[in-house]
Write an enzyme that holds these catalytic residues in place. Structure first.
Site, PDB file in Angstrom:
ATOM      1  N   GLU A 270      50.589  28.689  50.343  1.00 28.96           N
ATOM      2  CA  GLU A 270      51.154  27.444  50.864  1.00 28.96           C
ATOM      3  C   GLU A 270      50.991  27.395  52.377  1.00 28.96           C
ATOM      4  O   GLU A 270      51.259  28.374  53.078  1.00 28.96           O
ATOM      5  CB  GLU A 270      52.632  27.366  50.496  1.00 28.96           C
ATOM      6  CG  GLU A 270      53.347  26.114  50.979  1.00 28.96           C
ATOM      7  CD  GLU A 270      54.814  26.086  50.564  1.00 28.96           C
ATOM      8  OE1 GLU A 270      55.429  25.007  50.649  1.00 28.96           O
ATOM      9  OE2 GLU A 270      55.354  27.152  50.157  1.00 28.96           O
TER      10      GLU A 270
ATOM     11  N   LYS B 281      52.977  18.334  47.382  1.00 35.93           N
ATOM     12  CA  LYS B 281      54.178  18.975  46.852  1.00 35.93           C
ATOM     13  C   LYS B 281      55.267  17.945  46.548  1.00 35.93           C
ATOM     14  O   LYS B 281      55.620  17.114  47.383  1.00 35.93           O
ATOM     15  CB  LYS B 281      54.687  20.000  47.870  1.00 35.93           C
ATOM     16  CG  LYS B 281      55.825  20.888  47.391  1.00 35.93           C
ATOM     17  CD  LYS B 281      56.150  21.916  48.469  1.00 35.93           C
ATOM     18  CE  LYS B 281      57.224  22.898  48.008  1.00 35.93           C
ATOM     19  NZ  LYS B 281      57.512  23.908  49.076  1.00 35.93           N
TER      20      LYS B 281
ATOM     21  N   CYS C  83      54.896  26.324  45.438  1.00 32.61           N
ATOM     22  CA  CYS C  83      56.142  27.034  45.704  1.00 32.61           C
ATOM     23  C   CYS C  83      57.332  26.482  44.923  1.00 32.61           C
ATOM     24  O   CYS C  83      57.459  26.727  43.729  1.00 32.61           O
ATOM     25  CB  CYS C  83      56.410  27.017  47.212  1.00 32.61           C
ATOM     26  SG  CYS C  83      57.517  28.348  47.771  1.00 32.61           S
TER      27      CYS C  83
END
Length: 263
Positions: A43, A111, A145
């Site tokens: 990330e 994300k 994540c």
């Protein structure tokens, strides 16, 4: 040997743009020597994590980052999947870009689930479910994540046909349970291969824990980093090796959708 060689680089360091480009070129060269068809990076590997002003300065559009990575992808005939701050008009997204071995733009994912005050202050959450990518004879899904903490995200990708879930992460202490327990559980409960690539550097006050790993559909470990080890790891994804397991353990297909509706 059949299957895809998947290489993970958890080093996750960031400096100037020139430094990052040199590092990425060197790591892509090394991945190619390891036989990689695909290199997965953490990330916000491009530009670093935890420094808002640097993130804003280093943010690029997907086309701009593709142009920077395309030469090293083509030179080594390796796909590159990298986390980066994506500039889109006045918004910055915490994104993952997939550049193909011919330098083409394969996929881009923003994300959905932003973690903590820092991410919510700097980034705009994505609005679209993660894409599926047909590549190397496999179907891939992308997560970043904190997305993985929401079990439905991996389940949704599996129900839509994903064979492999690629997770770019910046998980820090004390969340060792993410690579050790959560990632294996997501692989097992969805009968998918799962690659968890986590930063291992110490960026400011954020001590990332590393522990990157590639998991099989039965949650067995195909390759893993020890803690903050900066060495690259490689695993070969051979779907035939787990075809029977996946057929017998497709639990997402058994979910009582009449009681637990999933989009």
């Amino acid at each position: 040997m059949a299957g895809l060689c998947l290489v993970l680089d958890q080093s996750g360091t960031a400096g100037s743009e020139a430094d990052d480009l040199r590092r990425l070129a060197a790591r892509t060269d090394e991945a190619a020597k390891m036989g990689a068809g695909l290199l997965l990076l953490p990330e916000l590997d491009w530009g670093g994590y935890g420094h808002a002003e640097t993130t804003r300065t280093r943010a690029l559009s997907r086309i701009e980052l593709q142009a920077r990575l395309a030469p090293m992808a083509r030179t080594n005939a390796v796909d590159i999947v990298i986390g980066y701050p994506e500039q889109d008009g006045g918004a910055i997204h915490n994104s993952v870009l997939w550049v193909g071995a011919r330098g083409e733009l394969v996929a881009n994912y923003r994300k959905l689930h932003l973690w903590g005050d820092y991410e919510r202050a700097v980034f705009t959450a994505g609005d679209n479910r993660p894409p599926l990518v047909a590549r190397h004879g496999l179907t891939f899904g992308l997560l970043i994540c904190f997305d993985l903490d929401h079990a439905v995200t991996a389940q949704d990708l599996a129900r839509r046909g994903a064979d492999v879930i690629l997770v770019s992460s910046a998980t820090s202490a004390p969340y060792h349970m993410v690579p050790r327990a959560q990632a294996p559980a997501r692989a097992y409960e969805n009968a998918v291969f799962l690659a968890f690539c986590n930063r291992s550097d110490s960026d400011g006050e954020t001590p990332f824990i590393g522990e990157s790993r590639v998991l099989a559909p039965d949650a067995s470990i195909l390759a893993a980093n020890e803690a903050r080890d900066a060495q690259m790891i490689a695993a070969r994804i051979v779907p035939q090796d787990f075809a029977e397991w996946r057929q017998l353990h497709s639990y997402h297909d058994a979910l009582r959708l009449d009681l637990y509706p999933v989009p």
